[in-house]
Enzyme design. Structure first.
Site, PDB file in Angstrom:
ATOM      1  N   ASP A   1     -34.558  67.089 -49.613  1.00 45.60           N
ATOM      2  CA  ASP A   1     -33.557  68.128 -49.839  1.00 45.60           C
ATOM      3  C   ASP A   1     -33.369  69.014 -48.608  1.00 45.60           C
ATOM      4  O   ASP A   1     -34.315  69.267 -47.862  1.00 45.60           O
ATOM      5  CB  ASP A   1     -34.008  68.985 -51.031  1.00 45.60           C
ATOM      6  CG  ASP A   1     -32.862  69.770 -51.619  1.00 45.60           C
ATOM      7  OD1 ASP A   1     -31.705  69.498 -51.264  1.00 45.60           O
ATOM      8  OD2 ASP A   1     -33.134  70.667 -52.430  1.00 45.60           O
TER       9      ASP A   1
ATOM     10  N   ARG B   1     -27.911  72.300 -45.883  1.00 41.10           N
ATOM     11  CA  ARG B   1     -28.229  73.639 -45.358  1.00 41.10           C
ATOM     12  C   ARG B   1     -28.682  73.569 -43.906  1.00 41.10           C
ATOM     13  O   ARG B   1     -28.408  74.461 -43.118  1.00 41.10           O
ATOM     14  CB  ARG B   1     -29.290  74.310 -46.237  1.00 41.10           C
ATOM     15  CG  ARG B   1     -28.694  74.949 -47.478  1.00 41.10           C
ATOM     16  CD  ARG B   1     -29.738  75.274 -48.501  1.00 41.10           C
ATOM     17  NE  ARG B   1     -30.214  74.076 -49.170  1.00 41.10           N
ATOM     18  CZ  ARG B   1     -31.268  74.039 -49.965  1.00 41.10           C
ATOM     19  NH1 ARG B   1     -31.979  75.129 -50.165  1.00 41.10           N
ATOM     20  NH2 ARG B   1     -31.622  72.920 -50.566  1.00 41.10           N
ATOM     21  N   TRP B   2     -29.367  72.484 -43.556  1.00 37.86           N
ATOM     22  CA  TRP B   2     -29.785  72.301 -42.151  1.00 37.86           C
ATOM     23  C   TRP B   2     -28.534  72.300 -41.272  1.00 37.86           C
ATOM     24  O   TRP B   2     -28.493  72.964 -40.235  1.00 37.86           O
ATOM     25  CB  TRP B   2     -30.551  70.991 -42.010  1.00 37.86           C
ATOM     26  CG  TRP B   2     -31.036  70.702 -40.623  1.00 37.86           C
ATOM     27  CD1 TRP B   2     -32.262  71.016 -40.097  1.00 37.86           C
ATOM     28  CD2 TRP B   2     -30.298  70.053 -39.568  1.00 37.86           C
ATOM     29  NE1 TRP B   2     -32.335  70.612 -38.794  1.00 37.86           N
ATOM     30  CE2 TRP B   2     -31.142  70.017 -38.437  1.00 37.86           C
ATOM     31  CE3 TRP B   2     -29.024  69.502 -39.467  1.00 37.86           C
ATOM     32  CZ2 TRP B   2     -30.757  69.449 -37.233  1.00 37.86           C
ATOM     33  CZ3 TRP B   2     -28.632  68.943 -38.261  1.00 37.86           C
ATOM     34  CH2 TRP B   2     -29.497  68.922 -37.154  1.00 37.86           C
TER      35      TRP B   2
ATOM     36  N   SER C   1     -28.982  60.534 -56.354  1.00 40.58           N
ATOM     37  CA  SER C   1     -29.232  60.693 -57.788  1.00 40.58           C
ATOM     38  C   SER C   1     -27.975  60.352 -58.585  1.00 40.58           C
ATOM     39  O   SER C   1     -26.861  60.315 -58.027  1.00 40.58           O
ATOM     40  CB  SER C   1     -29.655  62.140 -58.091  1.00 40.58           C
ATOM     41  OG  SER C   1     -28.536  62.998 -58.022  1.00 40.58           O
TER      42      SER C   1
ATOM     43  N   GLU D   1     -26.561  62.252 -60.440  1.00 44.46           N
ATOM     44  CA  GLU D   1     -25.718  63.472 -60.390  1.00 44.46           C
ATOM     45  C   GLU D   1     -24.973  63.598 -59.054  1.00 44.46           C
ATOM     46  O   GLU D   1     -23.986  64.328 -58.963  1.00 44.46           O
ATOM     47  CB  GLU D   1     -26.583  64.725 -60.601  1.00 44.46           C
ATOM     48  CG  GLU D   1     -27.107  64.917 -62.025  1.00 44.46           C
ATOM     49  CD  GLU D   1     -28.363  64.118 -62.330  1.00 44.46           C
ATOM     50  OE1 GLU D   1     -29.000  63.598 -61.384  1.00 44.46           O
ATOM     51  OE2 GLU D   1     -28.708  63.987 -63.523  1.00 44.46           O
ATOM     52  N   ASN D   2     -25.436  62.907 -58.024  1.00 50.84           N
ATOM     53  CA  ASN D   2     -24.812  63.061 -56.695  1.00 50.84           C
ATOM     54  C   ASN D   2     -23.380  62.532 -56.616  1.00 50.84           C
ATOM     55  O   ASN D   2     -22.642  62.860 -55.686  1.00 50.84           O
ATOM     56  CB  ASN D   2     -25.669  62.399 -55.608  1.00 50.84           C
ATOM     57  CG  ASN D   2     -26.898  63.191 -55.234  1.00 50.84           C
ATOM     58  OD1 ASN D   2     -27.921  62.646 -54.811  1.00 50.84           O
ATOM     59  ND2 ASN D   2     -26.843  64.511 -55.376  1.00 50.84           N
TER      60      ASN D   2
ATOM     61  N   ARG E   1     -37.818  72.677 -57.856  1.00 51.64           N
ATOM     62  CA  ARG E   1     -37.350  71.946 -59.041  1.00 51.64           C
ATOM     63  C   ARG E   1     -37.732  70.484 -58.907  1.00 51.64           C
ATOM     64  O   ARG E   1     -37.948  70.002 -57.806  1.00 51.64           O
ATOM     65  CB  ARG E   1     -35.820  71.975 -59.124  1.00 51.64           C
ATOM     66  CG  ARG E   1     -35.177  73.278 -59.342  1.00 51.64           C
ATOM     67  CD  ARG E   1     -33.679  73.040 -59.582  1.00 51.64           C
ATOM     68  NE  ARG E   1     -32.972  72.779 -58.339  1.00 51.64           N
ATOM     69  CZ  ARG E   1     -32.475  73.711 -57.538  1.00 51.64           C
ATOM     70  NH1 ARG E   1     -32.634  74.987 -57.843  1.00 51.64           N
ATOM     71  NH2 ARG E   1     -31.827  73.393 -56.441  1.00 51.64           N
TER      72      ARG E   1
ATOM     73  N   SER F   1     -35.616  68.087 -60.524  1.00 54.94           N
ATOM     74  CA  SER F   1     -34.295  67.465 -60.458  1.00 54.94           C
ATOM     75  C   SER F   1     -34.250  66.011 -60.922  1.00 54.94           C
ATOM     76  O   SER F   1     -33.741  65.138 -60.218  1.00 54.94           O
ATOM     77  CB  SER F   1     -33.729  67.573 -59.036  1.00 54.94           C
ATOM     78  OG  SER F   1     -33.603  68.917 -58.661  1.00 54.94           O
TER      79      SER F   1
HETATM   80  C1  FPP Z   1     -30.265  66.232 -50.231  1.00 57.74           C
HETATM   81  O1  FPP Z   1     -29.843  67.228 -49.319  1.00 57.74           O
HETATM   82  C2  FPP Z   1     -30.024  64.915 -49.675  1.00 57.74           C
HETATM   83  C3  FPP Z   1     -29.265  63.961 -50.263  1.00 57.74           C
HETATM   84  C4  FPP Z   1     -28.587  64.145 -51.576  1.00 57.74           C
HETATM   85  C5  FPP Z   1     -29.023  62.665 -49.617  1.00 57.74           C
HETATM   86  C6  FPP Z   1     -30.186  62.046 -48.938  1.00 57.74           C
HETATM   87  C7  FPP Z   1     -29.684  60.867 -48.235  1.00 57.74           C
HETATM   88  C8  FPP Z   1     -29.958  60.527 -46.951  1.00 57.74           C
HETATM   89  C9  FPP Z   1     -30.921  61.263 -46.114  1.00 57.74           C
HETATM   90  C10 FPP Z   1     -29.262  59.390 -46.287  1.00 57.74           C
HETATM   91  C11 FPP Z   1     -29.312  58.041 -46.911  1.00 57.74           C
HETATM   92  C12 FPP Z   1     -30.666  57.582 -47.283  1.00 57.74           C
HETATM   93  C13 FPP Z   1     -31.382  56.593 -46.685  1.00 57.74           C
HETATM   94  C14 FPP Z   1     -32.648  56.150 -47.330  1.00 57.74           C
HETATM   95  C15 FPP Z   1     -31.004  55.929 -45.437  1.00 57.74           C
HETATM   96  P1  FPP Z   1     -28.588  68.130 -49.718  1.00 57.74           P
HETATM   97  O2  FPP Z   1     -27.363  67.549 -49.139  1.00 57.74           O
HETATM   98  O3  FPP Z   1     -28.551  68.324 -51.189  1.00 57.74           O
HETATM   99  O4  FPP Z   1     -28.950  69.461 -48.990  1.00 57.74           O
HETATM  100  P2  FPP Z   1     -28.477  70.917 -49.442  1.00 57.74           P
HETATM  101  O5  FPP Z   1     -29.170  71.210 -50.746  1.00 57.74           O
HETATM  102  O6  FPP Z   1     -28.973  71.777 -48.331  1.00 57.74           O
HETATM  103  O7  FPP Z   1     -26.985  70.923 -49.557  1.00 57.74           O
END
Ligand code: FPP
Length: 236
Positions: free
Chosen positions: A2, A6-7, A47, A49-50, A176, A178
């Site tokens: 996660d 935000r990064w 997920s 939900e994504n 969480r 999630s």
């Molecule tokens: C959560 O950060 C991250 C995700 C929902 C996606 C993770 C997917 C990858 C890193 C790329 C694909 C995966 C692989 C295995 C190559 P967020 O976007 O929810 O961060 P935020 O809460 O700061 O908005």
């Protein structure tokens, strides 16, 4: 994993740049897990939900996954890492499914390390899928519901042939779960880190493992019982 969004936001970059950096962290983390002797590494990559995210972001995540699989399969083979998935992968775009099938097949023989990608995964849909499969077994006369036990039910989860997680790490400061491995993590230790996923490195991983090793895992017993078992004076 996660905190990609935000990064990026904290640097004035588009969210997708955070996901791109997140993939670099994925690469680093797989390598570190191998070096640390971890047999099973599960990454919550997408997920159920994504799908609610903007179409552009979902598309970009699928492209990153596709590129990752195309590029990293040879490294997985070189490092003898088996790829597995959990989740409703049948609903992923065909090009991603194709790459997943290819990588899963190309790494199927390896036993030392397993990388599990949770894709279109959610614990609640997993339970529904398991209940459906279990009910079908009952309806077809293959399963006797009087024999229902956790073990006989868990055989229908996506994780049927995978061990329960010992440690769950979540980055970004959120505390969480999630919808992630809710049943399998019943006795897992949790470490919540206040850093964004792109900043998660080998050092942070090692520190989380140290924290895990400091924990006393009692599995319902008392601390005194554990001491007795460890010293050989306990019965079970
Ligand atoms: C959560 O950060 C991250 C995700 C929902 C996606 C993770 C997917 C990858 C890193 C790329 C694909 C995966 C692989 C295995 C190559 P967020 O976007 O929810 O961060 P935020 O809460 O700061 O908005």
């Amino acid at each position: 994993m996660d905190g990609n969004g935000r990064w990026a936001k904290s640097r004035g970059l588009p969210r997708i740049e955070g996901h791109r950096r997140g993939v670099e962290t994925v690469r680093r983390t797989i390598e570190a897990a191998n070096d640390f002797g971890i047999e099973y590494l599960t990454l919550y990559a997408f997920s159920v939900e994504n799908w609610k995210r903007p179409e552009e972001e979902v598309g970009a995540l699928m492209n990153l996954l596709d590129h990752f699989l195309r590029k990293e399969t040879k490294t997985l083979i070189k490092n003898r890492v088996r790829l597995r998935t959990i989740g409703r992968t049948e609903d992923l775009p065909p090009k991603v499914r194709r790459e997943l099938d290819r990588t899963v097949a190309a790494t199927a023989e390896f036993t030392e390390h397993t990388l599990v990608l949770a894709l279109n995964y959610g614990s609640r849909t997993e339970v529904l899928d398991a209940a459906r499969a279990y009910a079908a077994g009952v309806a077809e006369g293959r399963i006797d519901p009087d024999d229902l036990s956790w073990e006989s039910f868990a055989r229908h989860l996506y994780t049927a042939d995978l061990p329960d997680p010992d440690l769950v790490i979540r980055t970004s400061g959120e505390t969480r779960v999630s919808n992630f491995l809710l049943l399998q993590a019943a006795y897992a230790e949790f470490v919540f880190l206040p850093i964004y996923w792109p900043d998660f490195g080998r050092e942070e991983f090692a520190e989380a493992l140290h924290e895990f090793n400091r924990r006393e895992r009692r599995f319902g017993r008392t601390g005194d019982q554990l001491v007795a078992v460890a010293s050989g004076s306990g019965t079970s």
